[in-house]
Design a protein around this motif. Structure first.
Motif, PDB file in Angstrom:
ATOM      1  N   ALA A   1       0.833  -1.204   0.000  1.00 14.69           N
ATOM      2  CA  ALA A   1       0.000   0.000   0.000  1.00 14.69           C
ATOM      3  C   ALA A   1       0.867   1.254   0.000  1.00 14.69           C
ATOM      4  N   SER A   2       1.990   1.206   0.726  1.00 14.93           N
ATOM      5  CA  SER A   2       2.827   2.405   0.797  1.00 14.93           C
ATOM      6  C   SER A   2       3.491   2.661  -0.565  1.00 14.93           C
ATOM      7  N   ARG A   3       3.723   1.595  -1.347  1.00 13.67           N
ATOM      8  CA  ARG A   3       4.267   1.778  -2.695  1.00 13.67           C
ATOM      9  C   ARG A   3       3.218   2.447  -3.593  1.00 13.67           C
TER      10      ARG A   3
ATOM     11  N   GLY B   1       2.808   5.705   3.608  1.00 14.16           N
ATOM     12  CA  GLY B   1       3.419   6.101   2.341  1.00 14.16           C
ATOM     13  C   GLY B   1       3.141   7.546   1.976  1.00 14.16           C
ATOM     14  N   LEU B   2       2.059   8.091   2.521  1.00 15.45           N
ATOM     15  CA  LEU B   2       1.717   9.492   2.259  1.00 15.45           C
ATOM     16  C   LEU B   2       2.329  10.414   3.309  1.00 15.45           C
TER      17      LEU B   2
ATOM     18  N   ASP C   1      10.217  -3.879  -8.005  1.00 18.13           N
ATOM     19  CA  ASP C   1      10.556  -4.266  -6.619  1.00 18.13           C
ATOM     20  C   ASP C   1      10.942  -5.742  -6.547  1.00 18.13           C
ATOM     21  N   SER C   2      10.157  -6.572  -7.234  1.00 16.29           N
ATOM     22  CA  SER C   2      10.353  -8.021  -7.089  1.00 16.29           C
ATOM     23  C   SER C   2      11.611  -8.479  -7.827  1.00 16.29           C
TER      24      SER C   2
END
Lengths: 342, 182
Positions: B38-40, B71-72, B179-180
């Protein structure tokens, strides 16, 4: 000294009049909560459960009713206290605007009260707070552990990281197929279960006094999904669920009181009405040799009396707020400024 | 209105909506992984974006918004607004966290929910199926579901319902793919 208290932070339009504080605390003269009281004559219908905009229609009749039941005139009042947050901004605005208007029209001092400090001071009605003490606030929307060294001096020791306990009760009730609002229904179902109760696994947050109730909710959801529960099974599940919530609250409250120097515990908020929590907390406190204080169950859910009680104390210690007092949806609990230091 | 247009061009829309860049699925193996995910996403959001969350009790909607908030740049604790309805958080941008769990459609209007769907903020809505369709246009829909036999795992389905949110979703998928690989 009489104080009018106004509360409109969420669902309830509420107003109350208190006298004091005196030696036996603040004396409750009247308390009117729109959704609970039979005010249909004023509104010509049923009051919906969630209705911010209805606060506008109800606020003045509720204030008028509170004064009338207290047999008080406007001239008898010494201050007007009002909840300034946290809450729904559209609802808070109604109470604050009404309080300001009345303060200006009647030349009365205005005192802003934090909703949680209202809950805390529900324990100061027809009773007195002792200091220092640890307050457990457990309600539909909040759960906090607060250390109080003096009137209006708050140090938050712990809070929920996800769901509030009252919300956890209601969502558990929903999972068990009970009608909304399900908190009291779940408690009743749980209490009907005979025999040993094994609590559902509950969150442990080592080294912290915070709460978490979303894990136990998920555990109940899985239990309901994976097993075909009969009536007895549902009652057992309700009891297990209630037990884990009550245990989390009671254990954390005792831990906080012991860590803070073996202080008395005050338990307030809507969930402080829960019989199992009361019994568990009382038993564990006795074991630990700690006194525990509960306000009258009628004062646990949102009401104007707690706001009036907090406002009456705050006015005495910190004086009035200015008329540009504002409300805020998100508001942290802050200690009072001391009048003598100003 | 939206439904009528949809019906009129149904075959075309149908093909469009099945295109992989309008939706994708990820499985998260823990609440922490969901928060990171979610933060991404948060990094790609701008004021005016509407995130609609769907999923059963205990699915992890609030958990997702906790990650979104962090993340915001929101530092205050993010808790469930089921009772309090609307939480406002100030981070790098304003975040409105709504929860319609206990509202019926009539109460929704009485509570003035539409006023919280603001263009100057990122708005995240739990139990978004209770929001009238017209208020959900252009949203980024996220459905969270439990995974059989895996208590901690969740299947997250992301789906765009407008051009802007389709762009966000594409960028988000690329970010996660990158990312992965690292």
């Amino acid at each position: 000294m009489l104080t009018l208290g106004i509360e409109t932070s969420c669902d309830e339009t509420a107003a109350a009049v208190v006298r004091g504080p005196g030696e036996a605390g603040v004396e409750l003269l009247s308390s009117v909560v729109a959704s609970q009281d039979d005010l249909h004559a004023h509104f010509g219908g049923i009051v919906p459960e969630v209705a911010s905009r209805r606060h506008i229609e109800m606020i003045m009749p509720v204030v008028g009713e509170a004064l009338q039941r207290a047999q008080a005139e406007w001239d008898d009042l010494s201050a007007i206290a009002v909840t300034v947050g946290p809450g729904l901004i559209g609802s808070l605005v109604v109470g604050v605007a009404a309080a300001k208007g009345l303060a200006i029209a009647r030349g009365l001092p205005l005192v802003g009260v934090h909703h949680l400090e209202g809950h805390i001071y529900s324990a100061a009605i027809d009773s007195t707070l002792t200091f220092p003490s640890v307050v457990l606030i457990a309600s539909g929307g909040h759960s906090h552990l607060v250390l109080m060294r003096e009137h209006g001096e708050y140090e938050v020791l712990g809070r929920t990281l996800d769901d509030a306990p009252g919300e956890a009760f209601d969502k558990g009730a929903r999972l068990l197929g009970l009608p909304y609002p399900g908190g009291p229904a779940l408690a009743e179902l749980a209490d009907s279960s005979a025999g040993r109760v094994d609590p559902l696994p509950r969150a442990r947050l080592p080294g912290s006094l915070d709460f978490s109730f979303s894990g136990v909710k998920t555990a109940l959801a899985r239990l309901v999904k994976e097993q075909e529960l009969d009536a007895e099974g549902r009652a057992r599940a309700a009891a297990a669920y209630q037990e884990s919530i009550a245990l989390s609250l009671a254990e954390r409250a005792i831990e906080a009181a012991e860590e803070s120097g073996y202080l008395p515990i005050v338990a307030v908020g809507g969930v402080a009405c829960n019989r199992r929590l009361r019994a568990l907390l009382a038993a564990k406190a006795e074991e630990a040799g700690l006194p525990v204080i509960f306000p009258d169950t009628k004062l646990c859910t949102d009401n104007g009396a707690m706001v009036a009680a907090a406002g009456a104390h705050k006015f005495g210690h910190a004086g009035a707020d200015s008329l540009d007092l504002d409300c805020a949806a998100n508001l942290q609990l802050r200690s009072w400024p001391r009048a003598e230091q100003d | 209105m939206r439904t009528i247009i949809w019906l009129a061009v149904a075959p075309g829309v149908f093909v469009l909506e099945n295109q992989p860049d309008n939706q994708f699925v990820r499985v998260s193996h823990s609440a922490d992984e969901t928060r990171t995910l979610a933060s991404r996403l948060a990094a790609l959001l701008t004021p005016g974006d509407l995130i609609c969350l769907y999923g059963e009790l205990g699915a992890g909607k609030t958990t997702f918004i906790q990650g979104l908030a962090s993340g915001l740049g929101v530092s205050d604790p993010v808790t469930s607004p089921s009772f309090t309805l609307i939480h406002e958080h100030r981070g790098d941008v304003l975040l409105y966290h709504l929860d319609l769990y206990r509202l019926n459609p009539e109460e929704l209007l009485e509570a003035g929910i539409e006023e919280a769907l603001r263009s100057d903020s990122v708005v995240a809505v739990e139990w978004a199926e209770r929001l009238p369709r017209g208020l959900r246009s252009g949203a980024l829909d996220i459905e969270i579901a439990c995974v059989e036999d895996r208590a901690e795992s969740r299947r997250l389905s992301f789906r765009a319902s407008g051009k802007h949110s389709a762009d966000v979703i594409r960028d988000f998928e690329s970010t996660l793919d990158a990312d992965s690989r690292t």
